[in-house]
Design a protein around this motif. Structure first.
Motif, mmCIF file in Angstrom:
data_model
loop_
_atom_site.group_PDB
_atom_site.id
_atom_site.type_symbol
_atom_site.label_atom_id
_atom_site.label_comp_id
_atom_site.label_asym_id
_atom_site.label_seq_id
_atom_site.Cartn_x
_atom_site.Cartn_y
_atom_site.Cartn_z
ATOM 1 N N ALA A 76 51.213 22.281 30.017
ATOM 2 C CA ALA A 76 51.931 23.162 29.601
ATOM 3 C C ALA A 76 51.590 24.669 30.518
ATOM 4 O O ALA A 76 52.576 25.219 30.757
ATOM 5 N N GLU B 253 54.320 27.033 32.431
ATOM 6 C CA GLU B 253 54.461 28.281 32.379
ATOM 7 C C GLU B 253 54.364 28.938 33.497
ATOM 8 O O GLU B 253 55.020 29.863 34.069
ATOM 9 N N GLU C 296 57.610 28.874 35.663
ATOM 10 C CA GLU C 296 58.410 29.751 35.143
ATOM 11 C C GLU C 296 58.096 31.176 35.803
ATOM 12 O O GLU C 296 59.236 31.867 36.370
#
Length: 589
Positions: free
Chosen positions: A213, A217, A220
């Motif tokens: 995760a 993140e 991005e």
């Protein structure tokens, strides 16, 4: 050795070179193993012992005694009986006990001096080099995740629950001293580690799900930026400034720890899109220049073979990661008192504490009395055939199994300067009576340019002798430069100065020309102006570095991350496991 014997021998290629195979890799590890050197040493001693003993007995008027090999435990009875008979025959040749004792003492003294002692001394050198090389190689095998992940999430797991404490009872906090005089808790170290991971935007987490995760993140957030023309900008590198490395006590261990930290921080290259650039300063720079490049660093020179082996092994591990390395362009030295040679009077320091500047660049003042040209500017790593510099010295590591320093041949027209009295660094380097104390002004400018091109910086270790305020200028300049990059101070003025220089050059170009109307010489096209990279983060690690930051910086709070747990935090980055506290060790029993 048995495993090595079972592997097939590699066949040379068309150029006669033996390729790297499982057998050559194993042979490489075996050749440098301390236990293999011990085996060879014992074999060397044992092979000459019977002959030396027989020769000693003959020189002292005694009959040589045959060497008898004891039978195996499961030997046949007739073999045992034959061995016992030979023992009896051997005893019959012995002289009186007093004479045997005298000859035995003579043999032991001579054998210890001429064979056993030298053989053990040679083994000590080999074993020491093999041990430190193996330690550095082991550090190189750990990824950044291997170092950090075991400690992430521990703080929450070890925190006592409120219902476990009785009313009015306070939780016991276990503190430890990791060797630097700071008493810290394990929870403080783990909390700092979590903050560090977040600050440096690392995707490393305690569990695989959390890590996946976090990676998504960061992907991005880390999309390429776009410049004024709509083109994607090239990611800027992360700058690691590593100084220190000297100690009046246990120097070898201090250096090994610094090299392990160098390898650990270089592992940021696994997560940095723009790569990692390492600037080496402080005593560590002197060790690299002396121990790897073979240049005299005066009183700071390295002669120990094990230290040289550890330096080369560490640089090789860093090179494999594709990390580039810069060394200071100049150093500030102090002249120290020296012992007199034959016919000379004892020398006294002449600089009165102001320091001399030894230039490591090939330009500048070339007076042999004060400046020395070492012809080395920057060391850049690569994973291909060459690792080269912009000056005559290059690192080469074609097979990535060895590290060599090679001097490029100069052109004939470039040799004229050397005849003008310049002291060539490859011949002498820094004089023996000089002690390296700090980096010089050219090195500070070098740091400024590196910081200008970097997205952030991690700093550990003073760039000079931090115990003496006279030699803190390099460290002060570094802290000021980092502060300036974080605030943007001075960058607008730099751009204005550059614009003014460009305008002046254009005006001079318009005024230049031939009065007779001849054509003006064609101008060389100008390179596009280099814009400073966006500076996002700065981290300071280590007890002394954190203290210097608080003493020198105008606003230490500007720095994104400052470690206050000293050696405990650095041990994790080096890949060394944190010791279990005495209380926990007792509880586990």
């Amino acid at each position: 050795q048995a495993q090595l014997d079972r592997l097939p021998n590699p066949e040379p290629d068309e150029y006669g070179q033996v390729p790297r195979t499982a057998k050559t890799e194993l042979q490489f590890e075996l050749d440098r193993a301390a236990r293999w050197a011990a085996y060879e040493t014992i074999l060397e001693i044992a092979s000459v012992l019977p002959g030396k003993w027989a020769a000693t007995r003959q020189r002292n008027g005694l009959e040589p005694l045959p060497f008898l090999t004891p039978p195996d435990d499961d030997a046949a009875p007739d073999e045992v009986e034959e061995y016992n008979q030979k023992l009896e025959d051997r005893k019959a040749k012995l002289a009186p006990e007093e004479k045997e004792t005298e000859v035995r003492e003579i043999f032991c003294r001579g054998f210890m001096k001429n064979k056993f002692g030298p053989a053990c001394s040679r083994f000590e050198v080999i074993a020491k080099e093999a041990t430190v090389a193996a330690r550095i190689s082991q550090a190189g095998g750990l990824t950044l995740a291997d170092r950090l992940r075991p400690y992430l999430g521990q703080a929450a797991a070890e925190a006592p629950e409120g219902d476990e404490l009785e009313e009015g009872e306070e939780a016991q906090v276990e503190t430890q001293d990791f060797g630097d005089g700071l008493l810290v808790t394990m929870a403080a170290i783990v909390t700092e580690l979590s903050d560090f991971v977040e600050t440096m935007q690392l995707p490393i987490r305690a569990s695989a799900a959390e890590e996946e995760a976090a990676r998504a993140e960061l992907e991005e957030l880390g999309k390429p930026a776009v410049d004024e023309d709509g083109k994607e900008t090239i990611p800027a590198p992360l700058l690691i400034v590593l100084g220190g490395g000297s100690s009046t006590e246990n120097q070898e261990e201090v250096l090994l720890k610094k090299l392990e930290l160098l390898i650990g921080l270089s592992r940021f290259a696994e997560h940095e899109k723009g790569g990692v650039h390492v600037y080496i300063g402080g005593a560590l720079a002197s060790y690299v220049l002396s121990g790897v490049l073979g240049m005299s660093m005066g009183a700071s020179s390295v002669d120990d073979g094990a230290i040289k082996a550890s330096l080369k092994e560490a640089l090789l591990e860093v090179m494999r990661l594709g990390v580039s390395i810069s060394l200071p362009l100049d150093l500030v030295c102090e002249e120290v008192a020296h012992e007199a040679k034959d016919g000379e009077e004892p020398g006294e320091p002449q600089d009165a504490g102001t320091g001399h500047t030894a230039s490591l660049a090939a330009d500048g003042d070339k007076s042999p009395a004060r400046r020395f040209s070492l012809d080395i500017l920057i060391v850049v790593s690569a994973t291909s055939q060459w690792t080269r510099s912009t000056a005559p010295f290059i690192f080469t590591s074609a097979s990535q199994d060895s590290l060599h320093m090679v001097k490029e041949s100069k052109k004939e027209e470039d040799t004229a300067d050397a005849e003008a009295g310049e002291v060539a660094a490859n011949a002498s380097g820094i004089p023996e009576v000089w002690m390296v104390r700090d980096i010089g002004p050219a090195a500070v400018e070098q740091l400024r340019m590196l910081l200008r091109r970097s997205r952030g910086a991690i700093w550990n270790g003073a760039l000079g002798c931090h115990e003496d305020a006279r030699w803190q200028k390099g460290t002060q300049e570094l802290i000021n430069l980092i502060e300036g990059r974080l605030t943007g101070a001075g960058e607008a003025e730099e751009e204005e100065d550059e614009d003014e220089e460009d305008e002046e050059e254009e005006e001079e170009g318009d005024d230049d020309g031939d009065e007779d109307g001849e054509a003006k010489p064609r101008k060389e096209p100008k390179l596009p102006k280099e814009r400073p990279a966006e500076f996002e983060v700065a981290a300071v690690l280590g007890r002394d570095s954190s203290r210097l930051l608080s003493e020198i910086a105008e606003n230490p709070a500007l720095v994104s991350f400052v470690s206050n747990t000293g050696e405990g935090f650095l041990r994790i980055l080096r890949g060394a496991p944190l010791p279990v506290s005495p209380q926990k060790a007792q509880a586990s029993l």
